[in-house]
Scaffold this active site. Structure first.
Site, PDB file in Angstrom:
ATOM      1  N   HIS A  85       0.833  -1.204   0.000  1.00  0.00           N
ATOM      2  CA  HIS A  85       0.000   0.000   0.000  1.00  0.00           C
ATOM      3  C   HIS A  85       0.865   1.250   0.000  1.00  0.00           C
ATOM      4  O   HIS A  85       2.025   1.243   0.417  1.00  0.00           O
ATOM      5  CB  HIS A  85      -0.929   0.015   1.225  1.00  0.00           C
ATOM      6  CG  HIS A  85      -0.244   0.459   2.486  1.00  0.00           C
ATOM      7  ND1 HIS A  85      -0.252   1.778   2.915  1.00  0.00           N
ATOM      8  CD2 HIS A  85       0.478  -0.227   3.400  1.00  0.00           C
ATOM      9  CE1 HIS A  85       0.431   1.874   4.042  1.00  0.00           C
ATOM     10  NE2 HIS A  85       0.886   0.676   4.368  1.00  0.00           N
ATOM     11  N   CYS A  86       0.289   2.328  -0.490  1.00  0.00           N
ATOM     12  CA  CYS A  86       0.875   3.661  -0.350  1.00  0.00           C
ATOM     13  C   CYS A  86      -0.233   4.547   0.216  1.00  0.00           C
ATOM     14  O   CYS A  86      -1.088   4.059   0.952  1.00  0.00           O
ATOM     15  CB  CYS A  86       1.426   4.180  -1.676  1.00  0.00           C
ATOM     16  SG  CYS A  86       0.254   4.181  -3.051  1.00  0.00           S
ATOM     17  N   PHE A  87      -0.242   5.816  -0.100  1.00  0.00           N
ATOM     18  CA  PHE A  87      -1.278   6.687   0.462  1.00  0.00           C
ATOM     19  C   PHE A  87      -2.638   6.447  -0.192  1.00  0.00           C
ATOM     20  O   PHE A  87      -3.657   6.311   0.479  1.00  0.00           O
ATOM     21  CB  PHE A  87      -0.876   8.154   0.305  1.00  0.00           C
ATOM     22  CG  PHE A  87      -1.818   9.103   0.989  1.00  0.00           C
ATOM     23  CD1 PHE A  87      -1.787   9.266   2.364  1.00  0.00           C
ATOM     24  CD2 PHE A  87      -2.753   9.827   0.261  1.00  0.00           C
ATOM     25  CE1 PHE A  87      -2.664  10.129   3.002  1.00  0.00           C
ATOM     26  CE2 PHE A  87      -3.628  10.693   0.888  1.00  0.00           C
ATOM     27  CZ  PHE A  87      -3.584  10.845   2.261  1.00  0.00           C
TER      28      PHE A  87
END
Length: 394
Positions: A85-87
């Site tokens: 995941h990222c933002f």
């Protein structure tokens, strides 16, 4: 908030809100690869984290992390499941997932991008990341065309492992490699067929193929008396070692799980309730610990006249920092049910008591600053004056 997309079994991509206990446990995720800046991992005793601290910027060299993330994802898929995941789950995490698939399946950037896009249509790596992925594709292709160097290195590593472990079974390793070769040949046939139709791989037609993916085409299969234990070294390469002390390792893992799920760890010593209606809201276990900041000196735009307010005089007449005077005036809690239920829209908002609707605090996916100066992201902040602390009755 459940923002998770499955690419194939045991491999998920998502955004920051996906990193919560309910979602991770629902998809049986054991490993979390966090590709974003200024992120503080949570529940590190329960889940294993790999934090890649980078911005979504064209100046970032994300390719240097491809080997490290590949090994981590392989380990995660072996142990249970892995979330990348990222933002927002659009650029950074998508780039890592595409790079993993390119290497794992020996396919092109276009085909790997198609697989991730089918699972999560909103992905959109920035132009620099795309250029790096295409460069990575050429590197992988070159390695496939000149496997002698890679094979030589692998043979040297295998020789070292043979010296350390007499129970190593090379025949089983050959069988494992042959299974991966069969999968790659079958996948190539699917890709060639789909390339004749807009050159796009359809995940629906390859679901059965993905379900047969072996966890790691590079791992060593051992006999029934030994278990492969991957270890991540500082150079981001996993060396396969074997051990016969499985009972000890299993016992240690069980102790950690029991400790993290025991009533004492779950309940804690105190519970916290709404000061107005006494509705129970959260427990000690839900409060996030964070490194204490430098107090008012952390706020650059004001209170400059108080830069020495937290300092005292030492024995030699020198000013020393007195950290005990920096006090956190709020609780920062994890993503529990009552707080997540109020994050249905936007990037930030207010937290209210689910019983009397009294304002309790605030939340923000981008984070908020504690009174001690530390930055917490994402944040669910409740001032201590809004809740009552009570002993847990056991």
């Amino acid at each position: 908030m459940n923002d998770v997309s499955r690419i194939f079994p045991g491999f998920y991509i998502g955004s920051l809100p996906a990193v919560n206990r309910n979602t991770l446990d629902k998809y049986q995720i054991t490993h979390v690869c966090s590709v974003l800046n200024e992120f503080q991992p949570k529940w590190t005793k329960i889940y294993k984290y790999l934090h890649i601290d980078i911005y979504d910027s064209p100046s970032v060299d994300i390719m240097k992390y491809f080997d490290k993330t590949f090994q981590f994802i392989e380990e995660g898929r072996k142990d249970g499941g892995v979330l990348v995941h990222c933002f927002a789950g659009i650029s950074r995490s998508a780039t890592i997932c595409i790079a993993y698939i390119m290497r794992k399946l020996n396919i092109s950037f276009e085909d790997a991008h198609g697989l991730v896009s089918d699972a999560r249509p909103i992905i959109y790596p920035n132009e620099s990341f795309i250029k790096q992925l295409k460069k990575y594709e050429l590197i992988l292709k070159k390695n496939r065309e000149n496997p002698q160097i890679v094979e030589k290195e692998s043979e040297e590593e295998d020789d070292d492992e043979d010296d350390d472990d007499d129970d190593y079974d090379s025949d089983e390793d050959d069988d494992d490699d042959s299974e991966d070769d069969d999968f790659e040949e079958e996948f190539d046939n699917v890709v060639k067929k789909k390339n004749n139709n807009n050159k796009k791989v359809n995940v629906k037609n390859t679901t059965k193929v993905f379900s047969n993916i072996s966890i790691s085409s590079e791992q060593t299969t051992t006999s029934t008396t030994t278990v492969p234990t991957p270890t991540l070294n500082p150079e981001t390469k996993i060396e396969e070692t074997t051990t016969t002390t499985t009972a000890t390792a299993t016992a240690t893992l069980v102790e950690e799980v029991v400790e993290s799920t025991s009533p004492k760890a779950t309940l804690g010593e105190h519970r916290y309730s709404c000061r107005k209606c006494s509705k129970d809201l959260f427990l000690d276990f839900d409060i996030l610990d964070h490194e204490q900041g430098q107090g008012q000196t952390s706020f650059k735009w004001n209170k400059r006249d108080n830069t020495t307010c937290n300092k005292s005089v030492g024995a030699n007449g020198e000013q020393i920092e007195d950290q005990n005077k920096v006090i956190c005036t709020s609780y920062f809690i994890s993503e529990i049910e009552f707080s997540l239920s109020q994050t249905y829209s936007g990037m930030e908002g207010k937290l209210f008591c689910p019983s009397c609707n009294e304002k309790l605090g605030s939340w923000s996916w981008s984070g908020e600053q504690c009174s001690c100066g530390a930055w917490i992201a994402p944040s669910f902040q409740i001032p201590k004056t809004r809740v009552d602390e009570k002993k847990v009755l056991k």
